[in-house]
Structure formats: structure tokens, C-alpha cells
Design a protein around this motif. Structure first.
Motif: not given
Length: 407
Positions: A44-62
Motif C-alpha cells: 500500500p505504501i508503494e502504491k501511494s508513492i506511485e500515485r502520489d497519494e496520502e495514505l493512512d498508515v494505521q489502516e496499513v498496520a491493521y
């Protein structure tokens, strides 16, 4: 009835102890299960970098905590099977939490949509747990009859003949309670452990990221240590107090102090006689005792005048705490589990403490060595705790990530 419940609690704890406390299982968890699902954390982090988007790292951790605990405890691919479970579980947890502060919940739940949906959510959650238990019971029976082999993540067994790796908790629960039709109780036990093993670890990781993102100097020191650490870390290195990740573990401990995943604890005297506390106070039958690790973690009496500060250095023995006038503080540097009760203390201490510390250190290392994260919320605005059985970050933890120049 009370003796029955006590017996069931002891059986659950014994099952958890067998599953989570052996060195072989901890080694398997750190060497095999965590790396196996690393892509759940990174993708999810790689995808957010590719799309230049914000992401919620708490959801990623879940999501990461869910899949690793799902395999370890239940031998289940939660990435594929939990979609229909997660939403009703979160809604039911919120309603359950509200009951502690709402003496009229029996009436209000009939009036509001969240309350009316509660029964459906609970039914869905319990059905999910029962499917897990039924599947494991059938598998154990097939193993005993020689129809299939007993699997492990690495195909190995412990010295006591127990499976190393997959489905440890569920296997032990079924073993302790038999393989009859008591699926409902076993399902409830599974879901209890799931809350403890998934939500708390994910939230602890999110709060740790929150604190280091607010403290650039601490973030830089953490990066420096992780950059110097061996590329191939031993599982024991992840949690060694004097190992290559000494500062990393101090950062985690400091975050747990200020943001315990379970901020409020409640115990009830279920016996027919008073129980004496350490200070001589008596807790009568049916009376309850409440204490707050969140409040204790901010107590100046326990932690000194700088108790509100995020200060990983306080965990190093060479750093002596002092008062503002330069004199030594009266409280000891090393805290007991009763002063730092994030993982409880005594006979009810957390069985998953070592698992959680391993997962937190592993995930933090993987994230810090790969990415720079920039907060998308005002740094002068403190995050609040959300309403749940545990302590999520209200509104999540929004960041923009980019690859580090040095990995």
C-alpha cells in the motif's frame, strides 16, 4: 458457574501460553511469518508513492497485523477471508465499548441504527469464528486418522511434538477443550485473542510512527541506528535491550508508555470473599477495580517531571533522571511491570508480549529503512484516542511517503 468460568479462563490462558511463549514459535514467527507477509505492509505504501497519494498508515498496520496473526494463531489467510468479518467486528467493538459508559444501553441500542445493527454484527462475527474452529477441528481429526500430515510453516515440530508455525492458538484451544461441538465457546475465545493480538499491535505501531514523525531529531537518530544495523537481523536482535536495535526498542517502549493499546483496565472480584490489595484496601464480592495504564504512563510520581515528554533516552540506564533543580528524582529508574502495566503484571501478564515486541520492531525497521514519511496533519495538533475496546488513533494517521535516498 463462577468456577466454570475460572476453569475456562485457565484453559484459554494455557492454550495461549503453549502457542505464544515457546522459543521455537517465537523464532518461527520472526523468521518466517513476518517476512512472508511483508508485502502486505509495503505494497500500500508503494502504491501511494506511485500515485502520489496520502495514505493512512494505521489502516496499513491493521492489515499487516491481521494477516500475520491470522496465520500464526488460526492458520487462516485473513487477507482473503476477513473482508466480511472486519467491518462488523469493528462496529460491534465500538458498541460494546459504549456500554461501559451508558447504563441505558439496553434502551438506546433499540433507538439508534448502530445499536439495532449490533445483533447482526455480533452474529456475523461469531459465525466467522465458528467457521475457523470447525475447520481446525476437522483438520486435527483428519491428522489423527492419518488422512493428512500435520503442517508447519517450515514443516517442523517442536521438542514436545507441537506444530511450529501455523494455527498455533486455535490448535491449542481445540486440544484443551476437545473436538466436540462446542464451537461457540471456542469461537469466542478465538475472537478474544484476535482483538488482543491484532488491534493492539497495529495501534502500537501507528502511535509509534505518530510520535517519531512529531520528533525529527528522534526520527533521525532512529534512522541512523537502523541504517547501521546488520542487514540480516536475528530474531533475538529485534528485542535485545543492548543489541543493535537498542534505540529502536527504547522508542517502542516510550510510545507504549504514552499510548498503551489498552488504556483502561477493569477487574471484578468474582469470589464470595473480600480480596486485599497491596495497600491493604479490600475489594468486596462483585466489586470492581479500575486502573488506567494511560494515566500511569503520564504520572510524574512514577516517571518524573518530564512524564508528558516523548523521551526514548529515559530507557537507557546511563541516563539518570533529575528534577528541574538538578537534584536526583526519588523514584527508581527501572520500572516494574506494576508501574508500567502495558502488558499487565503477575499471573495475568500478557502472553503475547514477546510476539508483539518482535512484530513492532520488525515492522518499524522495515518502514524506517525504506521510507521517509511526511505527516499530513498539523504537527502542533495532538491526535486523540478513538472510541473502541482498545486505543486507535482517532481519524487514522495520514502521511505522504517517499523512498529514502539511502537504504
Amino acid at each position: 458457574m463462577k468456577d466454570l468460568f475460572g476453569h475456562k479462563w485457565k484453559a484459554q490462558r494455557l492454550a495461549g501460553q503453549h502457542a505464544f511463549s515457546s522459543n521455537a514459535n517465537l523464532q518461527s514467527f520472526g523468521e518466517l511469518i513476518l517476512p512472508k507477509h511483508l508485502n502486505t505492509l509495503l505494497a500500500p505504501i508503494e502504491k501511494s508513492i506511485e500515485r502520489d497519494e496520502e495514505l493512512d498508515v494505521q489502516e496499513v498496520a491493521y492489515d499487516y497485523a491481521m494477516v500475520v496473526f491470522g496465520e500464526l494463531a488460526y492458520d487462516s489467510d485473513f487477507a482473503q477471508t476477513s473482508a466480511a468479518f472486519t467491518a462488523p467486528f469493528e462496529r460491534a467493538s465500538t458498541v460494546t465499548q459504549d456500554r461501559f459508559t451508558n447504563p441505558l444501553y439496553r434502551f438506546t441500542e433499540r433507538l439508534f441504527p448502530s445499536g439495532r445493527r449490533f445483533q447482526r454484527d455480533v452474529a456475523e462475527v461469531k459465525a466467522f469464528g465458528e467457521r475457523l474452529v470447525r475447520s481446525m477441528s476437522e483438520r486435527i481429526k483428519a491428522e489423527e486418522e492419518g488422512e493428512i500430515e500435520t503442517p508447519g510453516v517450515d514443516g517442523s515440530q517442536g521438542a514436545d511434538g507441537s506444530t511450529i508455525g501455523q494455527g498455533l492458538l486455535l490448535r491449542e484451544l481445540v486440544k484443551e477443550h476437545g473436538q466436540g461441538d462446542n464451537y461457540r465457546f471456542l469461537a469466542d475465545a478465538c475472537l478474544n485473542f484476535l482483538t488482543a493480538g491484532k488491534d493492539t499491535t497495529a495501534q502500537a505501531l501507528a502511535w509509534t510512527l505518530y510520535e517519531i514523525l512529531r520528533s525529527p531529531a528522534i526520527y533521525a537518530e532512529l534512522q541512523a541506528e537502523i541504517d547501521k544495523a546488520p542487514t540480516e537481523l536475528e530474531v533475538s536482535d529485534l528485542t535485545a535491550v543492548e543489541g543493535p536495535l537498542q534505540y529502536t526498542n527504547a522508542v517502542i517502549s516510550e510510545s507504549l508508555r504514552l499510548h498503551p493499546p489498552v488504556p483502561l483496565e477493569i477487574h471484578e472480584n468474582t469470589t464470595s470473599a473480600p480480596i486485599a490489595l497491596a495497600d491493604g484496601s479490600l475489594v468486596g464480592p462483585a466489586e470492581i477495580v479500575l486502573w488506567s495504564p494511560w494515566v500511569m504512563g503520564r504520572s510524574t510520581r512514577i516517571w518524573g517531571e518530564d512524564a508528558a515528554d516523548f523521551k526514548p533516552s529515559r530507557w537507557f540506564p546511563e541516563v539518570q533522571p533529575r528534577k528541574s533543580d538538578g537534584t536526583d528524582l526519588s523514584h527508581p529508574l527501572k520500572k516494574s511491570a506494576f508501574e508500567f502495566p502495558v502488558f499487565h503484571a503477575g499471573p495475568r501478564s500478557c502472553l503475547g508480549k514477546n510476539l508483539a515486541r518482535i512484530e513492532l520492531a520488525y515492522a518499524l525497521v522495515q518502514l524506517v529503512k525504506r521510507y521517509e514519511m511526511v505527516p499530513t496533519w498539523p504537527l502542533n495538533q495532538e491526535k486523540s484516542v478513538g472510541t473502541a475496546l482498545t486505543a486507535p488513533i482517532l481519524g487514522g494517521l495520514g502521511v505522504r511517503a517517499r523512498h529514502r535516498q539511502k537504504i
